[in-house]
Design an enzyme around this catalytic site. Structure first.
Site, PDB file in Angstrom:
ATOM      1  N   ARG A 117       0.842  -1.194   0.000  1.00 39.24           N
ATOM      2  CA  ARG A 117       0.000   0.000   0.000  1.00 39.24           C
ATOM      3  C   ARG A 117       0.874   1.240   0.000  1.00 39.24           C
ATOM      4  NH1 ARG A 117       1.660   3.552   3.940  1.00 39.24           N
ATOM      5  NH2 ARG A 117       1.286   2.867   6.081  1.00 39.24           N
ATOM      6  N   GLU A 154      -6.594   7.917   6.916  1.00 38.92           N
ATOM      7  CA  GLU A 154      -5.522   8.721   7.539  1.00 38.92           C
ATOM      8  C   GLU A 154      -4.902   9.681   6.510  1.00 38.92           C
ATOM      9  OE1 GLU A 154      -2.615   6.585   9.919  1.00 38.92           O
ATOM     10  OE2 GLU A 154      -1.142   8.165   9.610  1.00 38.92           O
ATOM     11  N   ARG A 167      -5.335   5.741   0.376  1.00 35.37           N
ATOM     12  CA  ARG A 167      -4.499   4.580   0.695  1.00 35.37           C
ATOM     13  C   ARG A 167      -4.748   3.591  -0.434  1.00 35.37           C
ATOM     14  NH1 ARG A 167      -2.266   4.055   6.057  1.00 35.37           N
ATOM     15  NH2 ARG A 167      -1.526   6.147   6.562  1.00 35.37           N
ATOM     16  N   CYS A 190       1.020  11.618   8.685  1.00 36.76           N
ATOM     17  CA  CYS A 190       1.952  11.274   9.765  1.00 36.76           C
ATOM     18  C   CYS A 190       3.368  11.251   9.196  1.00 36.76           C
ATOM     19  CB  CYS A 190       1.598   9.909  10.343  1.00 36.76           C
ATOM     20  SG  CYS A 190       2.719   9.395  11.650  1.00 36.76           S
ATOM     21  N   THR A 237       5.752   9.518   9.913  1.00 35.13           N
ATOM     22  CA  THR A 237       6.355   8.165   9.833  1.00 35.13           C
ATOM     23  C   THR A 237       6.187   7.559   8.443  1.00 35.13           C
ATOM     24  OG1 THR A 237       4.278   7.116  10.526  1.00 35.13           O
ATOM     25  CG2 THR A 237       5.871   7.672  12.269  1.00 35.13           C
ATOM     26  N   ARG A 293       4.051   0.723   2.441  1.00 34.11           N
ATOM     27  CA  ARG A 293       4.249  -0.424   3.318  1.00 34.11           C
ATOM     28  C   ARG A 293       3.963  -1.650   2.486  1.00 34.11           C
ATOM     29  NH1 ARG A 293       2.980  -3.827   7.813  1.00 34.11           N
ATOM     30  NH2 ARG A 293       0.717  -3.902   7.670  1.00 34.11           N
ATOM     31  N   ARG A 304       4.972  -7.315  12.740  1.00 29.69           N
ATOM     32  CA  ARG A 304       3.759  -6.933  13.479  1.00 29.69           C
ATOM     33  C   ARG A 304       2.917  -8.183  13.720  1.00 29.69           C
ATOM     34  NH1 ARG A 304       1.586  -1.398  10.345  1.00 29.69           N
ATOM     35  NH2 ARG A 304       3.363  -0.069  10.820  1.00 29.69           N
ATOM     36  N   GLU A 323      -0.586  -3.199  13.125  1.00 30.77           N
ATOM     37  CA  GLU A 323       0.023  -2.348  14.161  1.00 30.77           C
ATOM     38  C   GLU A 323      -0.585  -2.628  15.545  1.00 30.77           C
ATOM     39  OE1 GLU A 323      -0.552   1.789  13.092  1.00 30.77           O
ATOM     40  OE2 GLU A 323       1.381   2.355  13.891  1.00 30.77           O
TER      41      GLU A 323
HETATM   42  N1  DAR Z   1      -0.109   6.777  16.892  1.00 28.64           N
HETATM   43  C1  DAR Z   1       0.625   7.959  16.429  1.00 28.64           C
HETATM   44  C2  DAR Z   1       1.207   7.706  15.029  1.00 28.64           C
HETATM   45  C3  DAR Z   1       2.077   6.476  14.972  1.00 28.64           C
HETATM   46  C4  DAR Z   1       2.406   6.035  13.556  1.00 28.64           C
HETATM   47  N2  DAR Z   1       1.260   5.251  12.971  1.00 28.64           N
HETATM   48  C5  DAR Z   1       0.463   5.757  12.015  1.00 28.64           C
HETATM   49  N3  DAR Z   1       0.694   6.895  11.438  1.00 28.64           N
HETATM   50  N4  DAR Z   1      -0.603   5.038  11.652  1.00 28.64           N
HETATM   51  C6  DAR Z   1       1.740   8.260  17.449  1.00 28.64           C
HETATM   52  O1  DAR Z   1       2.275   9.370  17.398  1.00 28.64           O
HETATM   53  O2  DAR Z   1       2.033   7.364  18.224  1.00 28.64           O
END
Ligand code: DAR
Length: 338
Positions: free
Chosen positions: A110, A207, A211, A253, A255, A262, A291, A296
């Protein structure tokens, strides 16, 4: 609340890199769409157990609040100051990692994408979210051949009127996304597209704006990847994805920056399940993330692991897939040797 947060404890990266003095020097600034630093960190303030604690409200957030985002990004991605991100989708065909299907149950790749001319999900009004949804539906409606399919508004899918809607809906975001504003007006302005064979799925306004997922019950990584590339080639010219030469594809985000990809498999490893240190050693060597079965922050069920790439930023898409492929071959070899 912000003032007390600075004197409180939090494990988040934003807390580590945002002093009260730095916050005061930036708090009056706004991005092009009116997003502020206070809005960007509200998730981290309301959830002191955040790992990151900050979300972008638009592409401009990464420039206007770069004194906060840059150190967080450098530490999370191990990304050098002044680093750049180069996309590379030129992946040669790879043999299936598990042709007999003895271990790998499914493969899913994705990418997250946001449109550069719109606020990101943490900063969308309902009318903007609906206008964005309409624009994306039009683009999805132009997909051809095996990518052609159907869009289902989440408000309808959630009602369960059609048996064929089963398994399509995505869940409302977690408490971190809730506090960030990503879940506002849920489920309005959101939906799921799927190709007729369901090997291409697109979540709209989860998010991120999109996606885009290519998936199938096989270990044929390059086939799954090339289907995703065809979808991206068809959608990109019509939607205009937010991309930055330093940070790659821009996401809600930090990250997910860079490839915003991913790529992973569900793989049953009954022996390595009892030798987790060996599995984690291989994951480290091949930059893989392990994971639980449902993704997650979930547990491993029936020795089925979700194994995917850990690197997102500062590496091309083809290199991510090739490293994952080599890592899976090494893991399967270890499982067979035990
Ligand atoms: N839970 C948020 C973002 C963590 C990364 N996961 C995502 N973006 N789905 C944190 O700051 O812990």
């Amino acid at each position: 609340m912000t003032a007390t947060w600075f004197s409180g404890t939090s494990s988040s990266l934003v807390k580590k890199h945002l002093s009260q003095a730095l916050f005061k020097s930036l708090e009056h600034l706004e991005t092009a769409s009116g997003f502020t630093l206070e809005k960007a960190i509200r998730s981290g303030i309301q959830n002191p157990d955040s790992s990151i604690g900050i979300y972008a409200g638009d592409a401009d957030s990464y420039q206007v609040f770069s004194p906060v985002f840059d150190p967080v990004i450098s530490e999370y991605h191990n990304f050098p100051k002044g680093g750049t991100h180069v996309s590379d989708f030129a992946l040669p065909d790879l043999p299936p990692a598990d042709p007999g299907g003895k271990y790998i149950l499914s493969t899913r790749i994705r990418v997250a994408r946001n449109l550069k001319d719109y606020s990101f999900p943490a900063n969308l009004t309902l009318s903007c979210r609906k206008a964005l949804e309409k624009k994306i539906i039009r683009a999805l409606g132009l997909l051809e051949s095996d990518l052609a399919g159907e869009y289902r508004p989440l408000e309808d899918v959630g009602k369960g009127h059609r048996p064929e809607d089963k398994g399509l809906a995505f869940e409302k975001g977690d408490r971190f996304q809730d506090a960030a504003g990503i879940n506002s007006d849920f489920p309005k302005g959101r939906g799921v597209f799927h190709s007729l064979d369901r090997k291409l799925m697109v979540w709209v306004n989860e998010e991120d704006h999109l996606r885009i997922m290519s998936l199938e019950r096989s270990s044929h990584l390059s086939l799954v990847f090339h289907r995703l590339c065809r979808a991206l080639q068809a959608l990109s010219p019509r939607l205009g994805f937010a991309f930055d030469h330093r940070l790659g594809y821009l996401t809600s985000c930090p990250t997910n920056l860079g490839t915003a990809m991913r790529a992973g498999v569900h793989i049953r490893l009954e022996k390595l399940d009892r030798k987790k240190e060996l599995l984690h050693g291989l994951a480290k060597e091949y930059h893989l993330q392990i994971r639980g079965t449902r993704g997650e922050k979930t547990e491993v069920e029936d020795a089925v692991f979700d194994i995917s790439n850990a690197q997102r930023l500062g590496i091309g898409e083809a290199a991510v897939i090739q490293t994952l492929h080599q890592g899976l071959l090494a893991i399967i070899k270890a499982e067979e040797t035990l």
